[in-house]
Design a protein around this motif. Sequence first.
Motif, mmCIF file in Angstrom:
data_model
loop_
_atom_site.group_PDB
_atom_site.id
_atom_site.type_symbol
_atom_site.label_atom_id
_atom_site.label_comp_id
_atom_site.label_asym_id
_atom_site.label_seq_id
_atom_site.Cartn_x
_atom_site.Cartn_y
_atom_site.Cartn_z
ATOM 1 N N SER A 73 1.254 6.407 -1.741
ATOM 2 C CA SER A 73 0.446 5.963 -2.883
ATOM 3 C C SER A 73 0.337 7.104 -3.895
ATOM 4 O O SER A 73 0.374 8.282 -3.517
ATOM 5 C CB SER A 73 -0.952 5.556 -2.415
ATOM 6 N N GLU A 74 0.227 6.735 -5.170
ATOM 7 C CA GLU A 74 0.106 7.762 -6.206
ATOM 8 C C GLU A 74 -1.166 8.576 -6.013
ATOM 9 O O GLU A 74 -1.196 9.780 -6.250
ATOM 10 C CB GLU A 74 0.111 7.097 -7.596
ATOM 11 N N LYS A 75 -2.211 7.903 -5.534
ATOM 12 C CA LYS A 75 -3.509 8.556 -5.341
ATOM 13 C C LYS A 75 -3.396 9.734 -4.371
ATOM 14 O O LYS A 75 -4.038 10.762 -4.545
ATOM 15 C CB LYS A 75 -4.471 7.504 -4.769
ATOM 16 N N LEU B 68 0.838 -1.208 0.000
ATOM 17 C CA LEU B 68 0.000 0.000 0.000
ATOM 18 C C LEU B 68 0.867 1.250 0.000
ATOM 19 O O LEU B 68 0.375 2.364 0.082
ATOM 20 C CB LEU B 68 -0.921 -0.002 1.222
ATOM 21 N N GLY B 69 2.178 1.043 -0.042
ATOM 22 C CA GLY B 69 3.098 2.182 -0.074
ATOM 23 C C GLY B 69 3.388 2.755 1.311
ATOM 24 O O GLY B 69 3.917 3.862 1.419
ATOM 25 N N SER C 209 5.478 4.888 -5.346
ATOM 26 C CA SER C 209 4.224 4.718 -6.100
ATOM 27 C C SER C 209 4.516 4.235 -7.522
ATOM 28 O O SER C 209 3.794 3.394 -8.064
ATOM 29 C CB SER C 209 3.418 6.021 -6.111
ATOM 30 N N CYS D 161 3.120 7.349 3.984
ATOM 31 C CA CYS D 161 2.406 6.602 2.921
ATOM 32 C C CYS D 161 2.651 7.243 1.571
ATOM 33 O O CYS D 161 2.537 8.463 1.438
ATOM 34 C CB CYS D 161 0.909 6.586 3.211
#
Length: 622
Positions: free
Chosen positions: A127-129, A99-100, A137, A125
Amino acid sequence: MSSGFSKTHVEHVSRVLRTAQHAPTLPVPNAILDSWRRSVQHYKLDPGSLQGPRVLEAHQIHEHRQRVDDFLHLAGDEMSRLHSRVRDADYCVMLTDTLGCTVDYRIESALRGEYRRSGMDVGTCWSEKEEGTTAVSAVLIDKLPVTVHKLDHFRAAFIGNTCSAAPIFSPRGEILAVLDVSSVRAPDDRRSQYLIRQMVIQSATDLENAYFMYSTQDLWVLRAHPLPGYVDSQPQCLFAWDRDGRIEALNPAARRLLLQRCGRIPAHIDEAFASAQLPAAGDDSLHYLPSMGLHVRLKMPRRPISAPVVSHPASALDPKVAQALELAVRVKDRGLPVLIHGETGAGKEHFALQLHAASKRREKPFVAVNCAAIPESLIESELFGYAAGAFTGASTKGMRGLLQQADGGTLFLDEIGDMPLPLQTRLLRVLSEGEVAPLGGARTQSIDIQVICASHRDIATLVETGSFRADLFFRLSGARFDIPPLRERKDKLALINKLLGDECQRSGERLELSEAALEMLLNYSWPGNMRQLHHVLRYACAVCKGQVIGVDDLPVTLGASAPVKGQETVSGSPERQALIDTLVRNRWKPLLAAQELGISRATLYRKVNLHGIKMPGKGSYN
Ligand SMILES: Nc1ncnc2c1ncn2[C@@H]1O[C@H](COP(=O)(O)OP(=O)(O)OP(=O)(O)O)[C@@H](O)[C@H]1O
């Protein structure tokens, strides 16, 4: 990062995205450009944002770590090894889950504050999102190694960072984790990252292979490499199958090879090696498969061996250790805490385990905590646990701390000298009152634990310098026991045989030492103690081609520096001489010398200082 930089970065990202289609050359790699597009179009992120990454709370970090517990355990050493290679250039090492989220990291303590401000910390964290383009990511999406250098980052908050990362695949072919090396002080030239990236890729591959071997111990495993010398130490392809020949695990290179040869992943090993002659069951010699251009060695599934190669009679114990153990059991059974002192790797935890196993509490839990290994931000929740719903988003069940897990049994606090002062106060309260209060919990719970502590440092000296509480020291040191360094132990032969027997049992092999090799092991001065002996024997088992480990199968340097038995060295200390020998051999490079000795660089510095060794060009070593 100032708002001026942020504005310039927004303009840079907009210009590149606007002109990318027609530009003859791009200032960023294609994969980065695709990620920028997704960051804008799918996730509506702002490239001008200066906010750092989301950071998990302690209990969430704990949950993420638990999900990859097995792997974390294995990854720790390799992360430290990688960090020891890059720390002098101010890089830190991070490991994230799928999940990064950063579940472990290594950083020089002097850099911690500065790097934390740039998002490099346990619990961050990626994540690219949420964060747009970052190395972690990008690896999670493209499943390829990558360097994301300064302005490649999508959000302005990260344009001072340079990160190289590589995926680690599970034996089933899914991404398991991401290994990342980052700095906020890297040179502007992108080419400065080529070597760093290669190091990350190599470490990720080594970890991948180590995890492969760990999780396929009950399967048949074929190790393969185009060069015979690499088959055992750095296999390129790994194939594993069960007793019916069903392929159960492949590393990425083996997966690629089979896809290339068969067009798909075959279900059965005979199909995979249709035209090649695999070694017969039980034949663990090196083979060459000409049709595949690979040298291979077959490893059998682990199987119980009825008796260890050489047994380890209790009478073989060093009399000093045996006496200490007997006394310690009596002290412990009277309810007194025990403090163990000894050099790094001397066997303090091993002694604590034996002590617990011989004590009245032997049926109860033994919980070991290494105060130096748990990140400072996690140690409190690990020890004390947290109450249900204690934090926003906390698990509804809460979490039992290690103190509660040890209830009724023994709590082993290793490297107690590294426990932060505020936690020493809390621990003292628990020990005085016999009660523990989980974080965020209103109610206390009574617990009954016996404590064994260990340290390579002299705690009394730490008390004098103010880094250890005197009252806690007195409460913990009911009796102190010293574990002798390996070079002074009288049971060296029994220990060598015992460790070799254990290693053979683990790998399902039967190996023995030649007389000359045994002589060399007995005469060496072992500055890294039991741990170094362990590493040397494991190495010897890995490289030994027959059934007898010879001198040539031992690490070369062991022979070069082994002082003659009983011979006092110039300075009077065999450890001092062994340190000097190792440093000279490694051209006074502390990193290389520490690696050879199987100890951390910090430990090497400590020993160098302790023995008053002067480093060339540096005067006294500090
Ligand atoms: N008497 C022994 N018999 C067999 N193996 C041992 C013995 N003592 C130590 N070992 C092994 O040697 C290695 C180092 O031992 P251990 O972790 O107990 O040392 P330590 O002094 O606690 O190390 P550190 O200073 O790093 O905390 C371990 O792999 C352990 O299993």
